[in-house]
Every structure is written in structure tokens, then in C-alpha cells.
Scaffold this motif. Structure first.
Motif, PDB file in Angstrom:
ATOM      1  N   ALA A  73       2.012   7.616  -3.176  1.00  0.00           N
ATOM      2  CA  ALA A  73       1.018   7.676  -2.099  1.00  0.00           C
ATOM      3  C   ALA A  73       0.138   8.899  -2.580  1.00  0.00           C
ATOM      4  O   ALA A  73      -1.278   8.956  -2.363  1.00  0.00           O
ATOM      5  CB  ALA A  73       1.722   7.970  -0.839  1.00  0.00           C
ATOM      6  N   ALA A  74       0.623   9.852  -3.047  1.00  0.00           N
ATOM      7  CA  ALA A  74      -0.254  11.088  -3.442  1.00  0.00           C
ATOM      8  C   ALA A  74      -1.249  10.600  -4.561  1.00  0.00           C
ATOM      9  O   ALA A  74      -2.470  11.188  -4.559  1.00  0.00           O
ATOM     10  CB  ALA A  74       0.429  12.219  -4.009  1.00  0.00           C
TER      11      ALA A  74
ATOM     12  N   MET B 112       3.964  13.212   9.573  1.00  0.00           N
ATOM     13  CA  MET B 112       4.013  12.176   8.257  1.00  0.00           C
ATOM     14  C   MET B 112       4.378  10.889   8.825  1.00  0.00           C
ATOM     15  O   MET B 112       3.817   9.970   8.325  1.00  0.00           O
ATOM     16  CB  MET B 112       5.296  12.711   7.504  1.00  0.00           C
ATOM     17  CG  MET B 112       5.165  14.257   6.755  1.00  0.00           C
ATOM     18  SD  MET B 112       6.762  14.818   6.072  1.00  0.00           S
ATOM     19  CE  MET B 112       6.747  13.693   4.713  1.00  0.00           C
ATOM     20  N   GLU B 113       5.117  10.470   9.963  1.00  0.00           N
ATOM     21  CA  GLU B 113       5.525   9.213  10.344  1.00  0.00           C
ATOM     22  C   GLU B 113       4.135   8.559  11.015  1.00  0.00           C
ATOM     23  O   GLU B 113       4.037   7.486  10.967  1.00  0.00           O
ATOM     24  CB  GLU B 113       6.590   9.441  11.160  1.00  0.00           C
ATOM     25  CG  GLU B 113       8.085   9.676  10.593  1.00  0.00           C
ATOM     26  CD  GLU B 113       8.991   9.347  11.477  1.00  0.00           C
ATOM     27  OE1 GLU B 113       9.008   8.599  12.546  1.00  0.00           O
ATOM     28  OE2 GLU B 113      10.422   9.930  11.217  1.00  0.00           O
ATOM     29  N   GLY B 114       3.311   9.498  11.157  1.00  0.00           N
ATOM     30  CA  GLY B 114       1.900   8.862  11.991  1.00  0.00           C
ATOM     31  C   GLY B 114       0.996   8.685  10.995  1.00  0.00           C
ATOM     32  O   GLY B 114      -0.105   8.389  11.311  1.00  0.00           O
ATOM     33  N   GLY B 115       1.241   9.086   9.691  1.00  0.00           N
ATOM     34  CA  GLY B 115       0.319   8.953   8.662  1.00  0.00           C
ATOM     35  C   GLY B 115      -0.849   9.984   8.486  1.00  0.00           C
ATOM     36  O   GLY B 115      -1.990  10.005   7.771  1.00  0.00           O
TER      37      GLY B 115
ATOM     38  N   GLU C 132       0.893  -1.036  -0.091  1.00  0.00           N
ATOM     39  CA  GLU C 132      -0.103  -0.251   0.065  1.00  0.00           C
ATOM     40  C   GLU C 132       1.052   1.244   0.186  1.00  0.00           C
ATOM     41  O   GLU C 132       1.698   1.239   1.020  1.00  0.00           O
ATOM     42  CB  GLU C 132      -1.011   0.006   1.086  1.00  0.00           C
ATOM     43  CG  GLU C 132      -1.970   1.069   1.217  1.00  0.00           C
ATOM     44  CD  GLU C 132      -1.668   2.269   1.615  1.00  0.00           C
ATOM     45  OE1 GLU C 132      -2.008   3.260   0.730  1.00  0.00           O
ATOM     46  OE2 GLU C 132      -1.142   2.553   2.728  1.00  0.00           O
ATOM     47  N   PRO C 133       0.899   2.058  -0.854  1.00  0.00           N
ATOM     48  CA  PRO C 133       1.864   3.279  -1.070  1.00  0.00           C
ATOM     49  C   PRO C 133       2.049   4.151  -0.086  1.00  0.00           C
ATOM     50  O   PRO C 133       3.009   4.350   0.518  1.00  0.00           O
ATOM     51  CB  PRO C 133       0.943   3.844  -2.344  1.00  0.00           C
ATOM     52  CG  PRO C 133       0.494   3.038  -3.085  1.00  0.00           C
ATOM     53  CD  PRO C 133      -0.143   2.184  -2.090  1.00  0.00           C
ATOM     54  N   ARG C 134       0.945   4.565   0.724  1.00  0.00           N
ATOM     55  CA  ARG C 134       1.095   5.389   1.740  1.00  0.00           C
ATOM     56  C   ARG C 134       1.664   4.707   2.928  1.00  0.00           C
ATOM     57  O   ARG C 134       2.604   5.432   3.536  1.00  0.00           O
ATOM     58  CB  ARG C 134      -0.245   5.955   2.144  1.00  0.00           C
ATOM     59  CG  ARG C 134      -0.182   7.148   3.284  1.00  0.00           C
ATOM     60  CD  ARG C 134      -1.562   7.399   3.613  1.00  0.00           C
ATOM     61  NE  ARG C 134      -1.692   8.732   4.573  1.00  0.00           N
ATOM     62  CZ  ARG C 134      -1.912  10.016   4.098  1.00  0.00           C
ATOM     63  NH1 ARG C 134      -2.066  10.208   3.178  1.00  0.00           N
ATOM     64  NH2 ARG C 134      -1.808  10.958   5.180  1.00  0.00           N
TER      65      ARG C 134
ATOM     66  N   LYS D 185      -7.391   5.373  -3.297  1.00  0.00           N
ATOM     67  CA  LYS D 185      -7.797   5.207  -1.971  1.00  0.00           C
ATOM     68  C   LYS D 185      -7.332   6.149  -0.884  1.00  0.00           C
ATOM     69  O   LYS D 185      -8.370   6.653   0.039  1.00  0.00           O
ATOM     70  CB  LYS D 185      -7.283   3.783  -1.397  1.00  0.00           C
ATOM     71  CG  LYS D 185      -7.860   3.382  -0.178  1.00  0.00           C
ATOM     72  CD  LYS D 185      -7.076   1.964   0.164  1.00  0.00           C
ATOM     73  CE  LYS D 185      -7.576   1.811   1.804  1.00  0.00           C
ATOM     74  NZ  LYS D 185      -7.089   0.482   2.164  1.00  0.00           N
ATOM     75  N   GLN D 186      -6.182   6.636  -1.110  1.00  0.00           N
ATOM     76  CA  GLN D 186      -5.685   7.619  -0.072  1.00  0.00           C
ATOM     77  C   GLN D 186      -6.275   8.982  -0.259  1.00  0.00           C
ATOM     78  O   GLN D 186      -6.657   9.841   0.381  1.00  0.00           O
ATOM     79  CB  GLN D 186      -4.364   7.716  -0.295  1.00  0.00           C
ATOM     80  CG  GLN D 186      -3.497   6.440   0.387  1.00  0.00           C
ATOM     81  CD  GLN D 186      -3.979   5.977   1.563  1.00  0.00           C
ATOM     82  OE1 GLN D 186      -4.199   6.860   2.403  1.00  0.00           O
ATOM     83  NE2 GLN D 186      -4.054   4.754   1.913  1.00  0.00           N
TER      84      GLN D 186
END
Length: 280
Positions: A82-83, A50-53, A13-15, A87-88
Motif C-alpha cells: 500500500a505504501a 486505518m480501517e477507514g482508509g 488494490e493494495p490499500r 496511485k495511493q
């Protein structure tokens, strides 16, 4: 230099893969979030988010991290994946909708399409259909969009400012009657005490948001976030310095726009130009 790992590694999953790499690289470097922020010149809390999503940051941040960690373009590549992940995009948009409902004030700039908060049902349907929605999905999206209009009504409605590029008002619907209803709705909305409408004329020249539609939300905790959008993607921006840059561009553009009174007259002139009677 750390060896470059294949993009198709651990997480598919990219993100999530982007988050994993951020955490792993910082652990390997042995630095704290605060030290990372000091080294790169960004607020350290951005890297924590960013590290926490909570955000993926910007491509500039990803590129700076690649340079710091010596990972060539690994993080930038993962950021792009991710961008661009649908889905994201939906998850970010859902978060934006939550924040929009909580906002104490909103201000907006439209490049080519009226803001959803001011769209009639027919206008929303035509715009969403052009975007590819159809059938039950189109109906669902139209209902969701037009339902948002309630945000601007009632005694507790937040202040809302929208600046419309003249191109927005020069792009009518195919059905003249539907377009007339949309312009009438816009003119009526402009009379509400909590709504400020301005038009940015074609002759205003280039500006910092020439190709970017943006909505700013002032939140109850004092923060301001921004949501930028084009025909292909949208991005929720929460990092303070990035939001401030957008705000400066917005303020400069607002100085080029017609006054609210002049803008209302502009909308009325556009309404007078719409053919009367049934569409042909």
C-alpha cells in the motif's frame, strides 16, 4: 493461528486489501477499537483511521498488529504494498496539499532540495526533470509547484520556518544564472516578516532527521500533521505519537542550526560565490 491468506486475494488494490484485512481480523478477534488500542499501546483512534482508509499507519503498527492477530507478516507485507503504490502516493499527496492550504503555520526541514514553496520556476523545472517528468507533464508539475508560492504572500500568509541543510545550498543548478536567481529569491524571501530561514551547517553532526525531509502543518482544529519525503516516496503522518517524535527530532536539530541572521549572511556568501555572466 488464523490461516495466512494470499496477498492476491479479494481486492486487487493494495490499500483497499490492507483495509479489508484490518477490519476482518478485528471482527474475527471480537475486540473493539478501544480494546485494540489498550492491548497494543496506541491511541485507539489510529486504528479507526486505518480501517477507514484515512491513513495506513506505520510499519511498526502493522508489525504489532501481525503479532497481536498471529498473522506472521501478512499485514506488514500489505502495508509495504500500500505504501509503495503510486496511485495511493498521489492520493496522499493531494490530501497533503489540501491540508497545506489550510495550515495556520508551517515548519520544514530540507535535506537536499529547497522546499517547493521557495523554488523559482527554473529550479523547480530542473528538479522535477531529474525526477523523470517531461513534456506536458513537466510543465503541469512546474506550474502546480510554483503556484504554491502564493501561500506565503499576502496579509494573511501563515508563518513559515524552514531549516536548510548546508547541502541544499552546496548543490547548484547547472546554469549559474538560474542558480543566482534562485539564491536571490531565497535571500529576498528570508526578509519577509512571516518567514524564518535557518541553515544547518555540515559540522553540526548527526541528528534525528539526517535523511528525512519533513514539513509540519499546524491545522485549524489544533492538530499538527507531518509529511515526510525522500527521493522515492512521501508519507502523510497524522498519528499523534509519530508526529510528536518527529517534532522532538526537529526541535533538537533546530538548536544546532545557525540563527536567522547568520543564515541570511550564509546565503549572501553563497550568492557571492556564483560566477557572473553567461553560463559556459
Amino acid at each position: 493461528m488464523p490461516p495466512r491468506r494470499a496477498v492476491t486475494g479479494r481486492s486487487q488494490e493494495p490499500r483497499q486489501r490492507f483495509i479489508e484485512e484490518l477490519r476482518l481480523l478485528r471482527a474475527q478477534k471480537g475486540v473493539s477499537l478501544r480494546q485494540l488500542g489498550e492491548a497494543l499501546g496506541w491511541d485507539w483512534s489510529l486504528f479507526g483511521k486505518m480501517e477507514g482508509g484515512q491513513t495506513i499507519g506505520s510499519p511498526e503498527v502493522a508489525q504489532a498488529l501481525d503479532q497481536y492477530y498471529g498473522t506472521k507478516d501478512l499485514l506488514l507485507t500489505l502495508w509495504e504494498l500500500a505504501a509503495g503504490d503510486p496511485k495511493q502516493f498521489k492520493e496522499r499527496y493531494r490530501r497533503y496539499m489540501t491540508l497545506e492550504a489550510e495550515a495556520l503555520s508551517l515548519w520544514h526541514y530540507a535535506v537536499s532540495v529547497l522546499p517547493g514553496l521557495l523554488q523559482t520556476t527554473d529550479y523547480a523545472r530542473d528538479v522535477l526533470a531529474v525526477g523523470g517528468a517531461k513534456g506536458k507533464e513537466l510543465t503541469r508539475q512546474v506550474e502546480a509547484r510554483t503556484g504554491r508560492r502564493e501561500l506565503l504572500t499576502g496579509e494573511d500568509a501563515p508563518p513559515f520556518r524552514t531549516i536548510l541543510s548546508e547541502a541544499v545550498l552546496r548543490t547548484p543548478l547547472d546554469d549559474a544564472n538560474e542558480w543566482r536567481k534562485q539564491l536571490e529569491h531565497l535571500a529576498e524571501a528570508a526578509e519577509r516578516p512571516n518567514l524564518t530561514l535557518q541553515v544547518l551547517p555540515h559540522g553540526s553532526g548527526p541528528h534525528g532527521l539526517v535523511s528525512t525531509a519533513v514539513m509540519f502543518l499546524r491545522l485549524p482544529d489544533g492538530r499538527t500533521v507531518a509529511y515526510t519525503e525522500n527521493a522515492h516516496r512521501g508519507e502523510l503522518i497524522e498519528e499523534t505519537s509519530s508526529v510528536e517524535r518527529l517534532q522532538r527530532a526537529y526541535d533538537a536539530m533546530r538548536d544546532l542550526a545557525l540563527s536567522p541572521a547568520e543564515s541570511r549572511r550564509f546565503v549572501m556568501r553563497m550568492l557571492e560565490e556564483v560566477p557572473c555572466g553567461p553560463s559556459t
